[in-house]
Design an enzyme around this catalytic site. Structure first.
Site, PDB file in Angstrom:
ATOM      1  N   LYS A  12       6.533 -31.500 -35.710  1.00 25.82           N
ATOM      2  CA  LYS A  12       7.781 -32.085 -36.018  1.00 25.82           C
ATOM      3  C   LYS A  12       8.155 -32.210 -37.569  1.00 25.82           C
ATOM      4  CE  LYS A  12       8.628 -34.808 -31.917  1.00 25.82           C
ATOM      5  NZ  LYS A  12       7.661 -35.459 -31.213  1.00 25.82           N
ATOM      6  N   ASP A  71       0.681 -22.012 -41.650  1.00 24.16           N
ATOM      7  CA  ASP A  71      -0.574 -22.566 -41.304  1.00 24.16           C
ATOM      8  C   ASP A  71      -1.040 -23.182 -42.700  1.00 24.16           C
ATOM      9  OD1 ASP A  71      -2.767 -23.077 -39.248  1.00 24.16           O
ATOM     10  OD2 ASP A  71      -3.986 -22.602 -40.950  1.00 24.16           O
ATOM     11  N   PHE A 154       4.808 -36.247 -43.659  1.00 24.13           N
ATOM     12  CA  PHE A 154       3.895 -36.256 -42.410  1.00 24.13           C
ATOM     13  C   PHE A 154       2.361 -36.241 -42.798  1.00 24.13           C
ATOM     14  CE2 PHE A 154       2.911 -31.992 -41.990  1.00 24.13           C
ATOM     15  CZ  PHE A 154       3.869 -31.217 -42.620  1.00 24.13           C
TER      16      PHE A 154
HETATM   17  O1  ITT Z   1       0.164 -25.497 -36.010  1.00 24.99           O
HETATM   18  P1  ITT Z   1       1.298 -25.892 -35.865  1.00 24.99           P
HETATM   19  O2  ITT Z   1       1.948 -25.901 -34.575  1.00 24.99           O
HETATM   20  O3  ITT Z   1       2.385 -25.271 -36.887  1.00 24.99           O
HETATM   21  O4  ITT Z   1       1.359 -27.439 -36.372  1.00 24.99           O
HETATM   22  P2  ITT Z   1      -0.145 -28.174 -36.756  1.00 24.99           P
HETATM   23  O5  ITT Z   1       0.353 -29.579 -37.057  1.00 24.99           O
HETATM   24  O6  ITT Z   1      -1.352 -27.941 -35.956  1.00 24.99           O
HETATM   25  O7  ITT Z   1      -0.100 -27.726 -38.163  1.00 24.99           O
HETATM   26  P3  ITT Z   1      -1.452 -26.889 -38.824  1.00 24.99           P
HETATM   27  O8  ITT Z   1      -2.399 -26.290 -37.631  1.00 24.99           O
HETATM   28  O9  ITT Z   1      -1.135 -26.060 -39.796  1.00 24.99           O
HETATM   29  O10 ITT Z   1      -2.607 -27.984 -39.522  1.00 24.99           O
HETATM   30  C1  ITT Z   1      -1.806 -28.360 -40.611  1.00 24.99           C
HETATM   31  C2  ITT Z   1      -2.261 -29.794 -40.858  1.00 24.99           C
HETATM   32  O11 ITT Z   1      -2.344 -30.028 -42.150  1.00 24.99           O
HETATM   33  C3  ITT Z   1      -1.518 -31.214 -42.660  1.00 24.99           C
HETATM   34  N1  ITT Z   1      -0.571 -30.866 -43.534  1.00 24.99           N
HETATM   35  C4  ITT Z   1       0.155 -29.587 -43.793  1.00 24.99           C
HETATM   36  N2  ITT Z   1       1.352 -29.571 -44.311  1.00 24.99           N
HETATM   37  C5  ITT Z   1       1.293 -30.792 -44.792  1.00 24.99           C
HETATM   38  C6  ITT Z   1       2.200 -31.759 -45.595  1.00 24.99           C
HETATM   39  O12 ITT Z   1       3.248 -30.968 -46.160  1.00 24.99           O
HETATM   40  N3  ITT Z   1       2.086 -32.732 -45.846  1.00 24.99           N
HETATM   41  C7  ITT Z   1       0.789 -33.452 -45.270  1.00 24.99           C
HETATM   42  N4  ITT Z   1       0.126 -33.212 -44.529  1.00 24.99           N
HETATM   43  C8  ITT Z   1       0.206 -31.563 -44.267  1.00 24.99           C
HETATM   44  C9  ITT Z   1      -0.934 -31.948 -41.443  1.00 24.99           C
HETATM   45  O13 ITT Z   1      -2.033 -32.898 -41.025  1.00 24.99           O
HETATM   46  C10 ITT Z   1      -1.368 -30.860 -40.501  1.00 24.99           C
HETATM   47  O14 ITT Z   1      -1.523 -31.103 -39.222  1.00 24.99           O
HETATM   48 MG    MG Z   2      -1.980 -25.944 -35.537  1.00 18.66          MG
END
Ligand code: ITT
Ligand code: MG
Length: 201
Positions: A12, A71, A154
């Protein structure tokens, strides 16, 4: 010119950032949150780029349309680059932001400020069905705080201190974060190649 794009994410926080970033360009964003039956893609890659490619290609194939996948994660120098590609599931499969933060802070206990350097990474893959995939990457440098601060954003945002703002990422407004984030940096790179990718040249 692209009018609508699917972002292959179920996160989200990411969805809301992409919506804001792309609304400025007049592009409507749909995400996998709008398609609850879309396939879950296993993130088996060893790099952000590999995982972004896996997500983009699988979902572009499924919808037969152009798809962007993100990612991303946090890489902490004092932890040898961890949590890295395991950022989402660092404290377990539940993808619990609070538990992930608690684990990082515990592992960072006692490490002095100068040695708490870290960066956020974002790999974006844009995939054309039955065609090519293009990958761009962005980073954002900072420090891991000793306690969480701020309510916005987040993931690891409350423990990521951005020196040029003298605030954590979670204390920035969405507009401020979207000017400096790893995601914003990567998206600017993608936009430069946009027309070429969409027109298949
Ligand atoms: O794979 P999708 O469905 O896109 O969603 P996900 O939450 O699993 O996303 P990722 O596999 O890319 O894992 C990225 C994690 O890194 C962290 N993260 C990524 N971008 C961030 C941001 O802008 N600010 C803070 N934490 C971030 C966050 O905890 C995410 O869950
Ligand atoms: Mg993911």
């Amino acid at each position: 010119m692209m009018r609508e794009v699917i972002i292959a994410t179920k996160n989200k926080g990411k969805a809301s950032e992409f919506q804001a970033l792309l609304a400025k360009k007049g592009i409507a964003v749909k995400t996998l949150l709008d398609f609850p039956n879309s396939p879950d893609v296993e993130e088996t890659g060893s790099t952000f780029a590999e995982n972004a490619r896996l997500k983009a290609e699988t979902i572009a194939d499924y919808f037969q349309t152009i798809v962007i996948a993100d990612d991303s994660g946090l890489s902490i120098d004092a932890l040898g680059g961890k949590p890295g590609v395991y950022s989402a599931r660092y404290a377990g499969e539940e993808k619990d932001d609070e538990a992930n933060i608690a684990k990082v802070l515990e592992e960072m206990r006692g490490i002095p400020f100068e040695q708490r350097t870290a960066r956020f990474h974002c790999a974006l893959a844009i995939s054309v069905p039955n065609g090519s995939t293009t990958i761009v990457e962005g980073t954002c440098e900072g420090y891991i705080t000793e306690v969480p601060k701020g309510e916005n954003g987040f993931g690891y945002d409350p423990i990521f201190y951005v020196p040029q703002k003298e605030k954590t990422m979670a204390e920035l407004t969405k507009e401020e974060k979207n000017k400096i984030s790893h995601r914003a940096v990567a998206l600017v790179k993608l936009e430069k190649q946009w027309e070429q990718i969409v027109n298949g040249e």
